[in-house]
Design a protein around this motif. Structure first.
Motif, mmCIF file in Angstrom:
data_model
loop_
_atom_site.group_PDB
_atom_site.id
_atom_site.type_symbol
_atom_site.label_atom_id
_atom_site.label_comp_id
_atom_site.label_asym_id
_atom_site.label_seq_id
_atom_site.Cartn_x
_atom_site.Cartn_y
_atom_site.Cartn_z
ATOM 1 N N GLY A 1 0.812 -1.218 0.000
ATOM 2 C CA GLY A 1 0.000 0.000 0.000
ATOM 3 C C GLY A 1 0.842 1.263 0.000
ATOM 4 O O GLY A 1 2.071 1.207 0.041
ATOM 5 N N SER A 2 0.126 2.388 -0.094
ATOM 6 C CA SER A 2 0.843 3.670 -0.105
ATOM 7 C C SER A 2 0.649 4.368 1.234
ATOM 8 O O SER A 2 -0.395 4.228 1.876
ATOM 9 C CB SER A 2 0.325 4.549 -1.245
ATOM 10 O OG SER A 2 -1.064 4.706 -1.111
ATOM 11 N N ILE A 3 1.662 5.116 1.637
ATOM 12 C CA ILE A 3 1.648 5.727 2.974
ATOM 13 C C ILE A 3 1.747 7.251 2.847
ATOM 14 O O ILE A 3 2.708 7.768 2.265
ATOM 15 C CB ILE A 3 2.830 5.211 3.833
ATOM 16 C CG1 ILE A 3 2.884 3.673 3.821
ATOM 17 C CG2 ILE A 3 2.725 5.736 5.269
ATOM 18 C CD1 ILE A 3 4.061 3.073 4.579
ATOM 19 N N THR A 4 0.750 7.940 3.373
ATOM 20 C CA THR A 4 0.806 9.402 3.449
ATOM 21 C C THR A 4 1.229 9.773 4.864
ATOM 22 O O THR A 4 0.580 9.394 5.837
ATOM 23 C CB THR A 4 -0.569 10.031 3.126
ATOM 24 O OG1 THR A 4 -0.975 9.561 1.845
ATOM 25 C CG2 THR A 4 -0.492 11.545 3.116
ATOM 26 N N CYS A 5 2.330 10.507 4.940
ATOM 27 C CA CYS A 5 2.917 10.824 6.248
ATOM 28 C C CYS A 5 2.634 12.281 6.594
ATOM 29 O O CYS A 5 2.830 13.170 5.767
ATOM 30 C CB CYS A 5 4.418 10.610 6.202
ATOM 31 S SG CYS A 5 4.823 8.904 5.858
ATOM 32 N N ILE A 6 2.199 12.474 7.827
ATOM 33 C CA ILE A 6 1.812 13.815 8.283
ATOM 34 C C ILE A 6 2.728 14.237 9.424
ATOM 35 O O ILE A 6 2.907 13.493 10.389
ATOM 36 C CB ILE A 6 0.359 13.769 8.847
ATOM 37 C CG1 ILE A 6 -0.622 13.180 7.843
ATOM 38 C CG2 ILE A 6 -0.064 15.133 9.374
ATOM 39 C CD1 ILE A 6 -0.908 14.023 6.642
ATOM 40 N N ASP A 7 3.291 15.437 9.305
ATOM 41 C CA ASP A 7 3.983 16.014 10.462
ATOM 42 C C ASP A 7 3.914 17.536 10.367
ATOM 43 O O ASP A 7 3.892 18.103 9.268
ATOM 44 C CB ASP A 7 5.440 15.555 10.566
ATOM 45 C CG ASP A 7 5.951 15.630 12.005
ATOM 46 O OD1 ASP A 7 5.966 14.592 12.698
ATOM 47 O OD2 ASP A 7 6.315 16.754 12.444
ATOM 48 N N LEU A 8 3.921 18.157 11.522
ATOM 49 C CA LEU A 8 3.822 19.610 11.611
ATOM 50 C C LEU A 8 5.127 20.284 11.177
ATOM 51 O O LEU A 8 5.120 21.424 10.752
ATOM 52 C CB LEU A 8 3.510 19.952 13.076
ATOM 53 C CG LEU A 8 2.894 21.277 13.427
ATOM 54 C CD1 LEU A 8 1.665 21.571 12.592
ATOM 55 C CD2 LEU A 8 2.522 21.283 14.922
ATOM 56 N N PHE A 9 6.248 19.575 11.274
ATOM 57 C CA PHE A 9 7.531 20.236 11.086
ATOM 58 C C PHE A 9 8.190 19.919 9.739
ATOM 59 O O PHE A 9 8.516 18.776 9.449
ATOM 60 C CB PHE A 9 8.471 19.901 12.247
ATOM 61 C CG PHE A 9 7.956 20.473 13.522
ATOM 62 C CD1 PHE A 9 7.853 21.848 13.690
ATOM 63 C CD2 PHE A 9 7.508 19.659 14.544
ATOM 64 C CE1 PHE A 9 7.324 22.403 14.848
ATOM 65 C CE2 PHE A 9 6.973 20.196 15.713
ATOM 66 C CZ PHE A 9 6.889 21.574 15.858
ATOM 67 N N PRO A 10 8.371 20.975 8.923
ATOM 68 C CA PRO A 10 8.921 20.795 7.574
ATOM 69 C C PRO A 10 10.269 20.063 7.568
ATOM 70 O O PRO A 10 10.513 19.244 6.675
ATOM 71 C CB PRO A 10 9.086 22.228 7.056
ATOM 72 C CG PRO A 10 8.148 23.050 7.877
ATOM 73 C CD PRO A 10 8.022 22.371 9.201
ATOM 74 N N ASP A 11 11.118 20.315 8.562
ATOM 75 C CA ASP A 11 12.442 19.661 8.555
ATOM 76 C C ASP A 11 12.320 18.152 8.735
ATOM 77 O O ASP A 11 13.124 17.392 8.193
ATOM 78 C CB ASP A 11 13.331 20.226 9.667
ATOM 79 C CG ASP A 11 13.864 21.594 9.302
ATOM 80 O OD1 ASP A 11 13.633 22.029 8.154
ATOM 81 O OD2 ASP A 11 14.502 22.237 10.162
ATOM 82 N N PHE A 12 11.337 17.728 9.520
ATOM 83 C CA PHE A 12 11.129 16.286 9.700
ATOM 84 C C PHE A 12 10.632 15.663 8.393
ATOM 85 O O PHE A 12 11.078 14.587 7.994
ATOM 86 C CB PHE A 12 10.128 16.013 10.828
ATOM 87 C CG PHE A 12 10.647 16.275 12.214
ATOM 88 C CD1 PHE A 12 11.982 16.561 12.444
ATOM 89 C CD2 PHE A 12 9.789 16.229 13.312
ATOM 90 C CE1 PHE A 12 12.466 16.800 13.734
ATOM 91 C CE2 PHE A 12 10.251 16.467 14.605
ATOM 92 C CZ PHE A 12 11.593 16.758 14.813
ATOM 93 N N ILE A 13 9.717 16.352 7.720
ATOM 94 C CA ILE A 13 9.173 15.817 6.455
ATOM 95 C C ILE A 13 10.283 15.788 5.387
ATOM 96 O O ILE A 13 10.366 14.853 4.589
ATOM 97 C CB ILE A 13 7.954 16.659 5.987
ATOM 98 C CG1 ILE A 13 6.777 16.430 6.949
ATOM 99 C CG2 ILE A 13 7.554 16.326 4.558
ATOM 100 C CD1 ILE A 13 6.173 15.030 6.959
ATOM 101 N N LYS A 14 11.161 16.770 5.421
ATOM 102 C CA LYS A 14 12.291 16.787 4.487
ATOM 103 C C LYS A 14 13.159 15.537 4.692
ATOM 104 O O LYS A 14 13.553 14.863 3.750
ATOM 105 C CB LYS A 14 13.124 18.062 4.740
ATOM 106 C CG LYS A 14 13.720 18.656 3.488
ATOM 107 C CD LYS A 14 14.661 19.781 3.840
ATOM 108 C CE LYS A 14 14.085 21.149 3.587
ATOM 109 N NZ LYS A 14 14.933 22.231 4.114
#
Ligand code: SAH
Length: 262
Positions: A70-83
């Motif tokens: 499956g595909s995973i959409t990841c959510i986080d408030l902090f742009p550096d973590f998503i980067k």
């Protein structure tokens, strides 16, 4: 501002982000435990849609993607973590299955009944366990699963020092029995709960911090906020060593029931 009276919520976010972005995980957990929790979840296919909420830099996301379809959409408030998560996905050749989104767990970008699985390790406390279970439920298909880890008391009573620490940091901390009852009330069948073993804290959470603390303190020499942050996190590790029979993280896995709270 004495260290004893601080909670993690009171520190400068950019300092917290920089500190935690330099380690693999931002909360207690391990690959072994992620895989164990996945074993309770039976409905996944290549078409499945999974959300990883409060994903941080994606320590658990990569394990999820390597062990579930499956595909995973990841959510986080902090742009550096998503980067970092996005780079992590690339490094593991999982960029086609992992997408990072910078937004709040209070404002999720999903359609009603879109998801097969909601995953959230060490993060639901940011919205609150009860509120998260209620608000996120609508995004799950009937029969879909939610799997979260949450700070939990292991005993009915505990020493005052640790009771105060947690009630300041997260007053919703409670016993397994009470958390399971909340899950049931929120419209899920509580499929499984299990305690995270100690190595999720010691090997995978505290030890990597010890490794980065000297460089962090050197970079921010003379910066009171940075010094207090490290002191607070060391205090957290000391408290765990002292009081680990009284609390820890527990995985709660629930299945969305047809008749629920909506
Ligand atoms: N799941 C990761 C990170 C846990 S730490 C792990 O287990 O290693 C908690 C995470 O929640 C952090 O990455 C933090 O940035 C994120 N977070 C905090 N408040 C949030 C909010 N309102 N919405 C989305 N993410 C949030």
């Amino acid at each position: 501002m004495s260290n004893e009276n601080n909670t993690i919520h009171e520190f400068d976010f950019s300092l917290i982000c920089e500190y935690f972005a330099s380690i693999e995980r931002q909360g207690p957990g391990s690959p072994h435990v992620t895989i164990k929790a996945l074993e309770f979840i039976g409905n996944l296919t290549d078409e499945s849609k999974i959300a990883d909420i409060g994903c941080g830099t994606g320590g658990q996301t990569i394990v999820l993607a390597q062990n579930a379809p499956g595909s995973i959409t990841c959510i986080d408030l902090f742009p550096d973590f998503i980067k970092k998560l996005t780079q992590n996905a690339l490094d593991n050749n999982l960029q086609g299955r992992i997408t990072g989104v910078v937004t709040s767990m209070e404002n999720l970008p999903f359609q009603v009944e879109e998801l097969d699985l909601i995953w959230s390790e060490g993060a639901i406390y940011n919205i609150g366990f009860e509120r998260g279970l209620y608000e996120w439920r609508k995004f799950l298909k009937t029969g879909g699963y939610i799997a979260v880890t949450e700070a939990t008391w292991f005993t009915e009573k505990r020493p005052a020092e640790i009771d105060k620490f947690w009630n300041d940091a997260y007053p919703e901390i409670d016993t397994v029995a009470n958390k399971v009852a909340l899950m049931q009330k929120a419209g899920y069948l509580p499929v499984a709960t299990f305690m995270l073993p100690e190595d999720c804290w010691t090997e995978h959470f505290f030890k990597p911090q010890i490794a980065v603390q000297p460089a962090f303190l050197k970079k921010y020499e003379g910066n009171k906020a940075a010094e207090e942050l490290v002191t607070y996190l060391k205090h957290e590790a000391d408290l765990y060593a002292k009081y680990k029979e009284y609390y820890g993280y527990v995985f709660y896995i629930g299945k969305k029931l047809k008749a629920g709270n909506d």
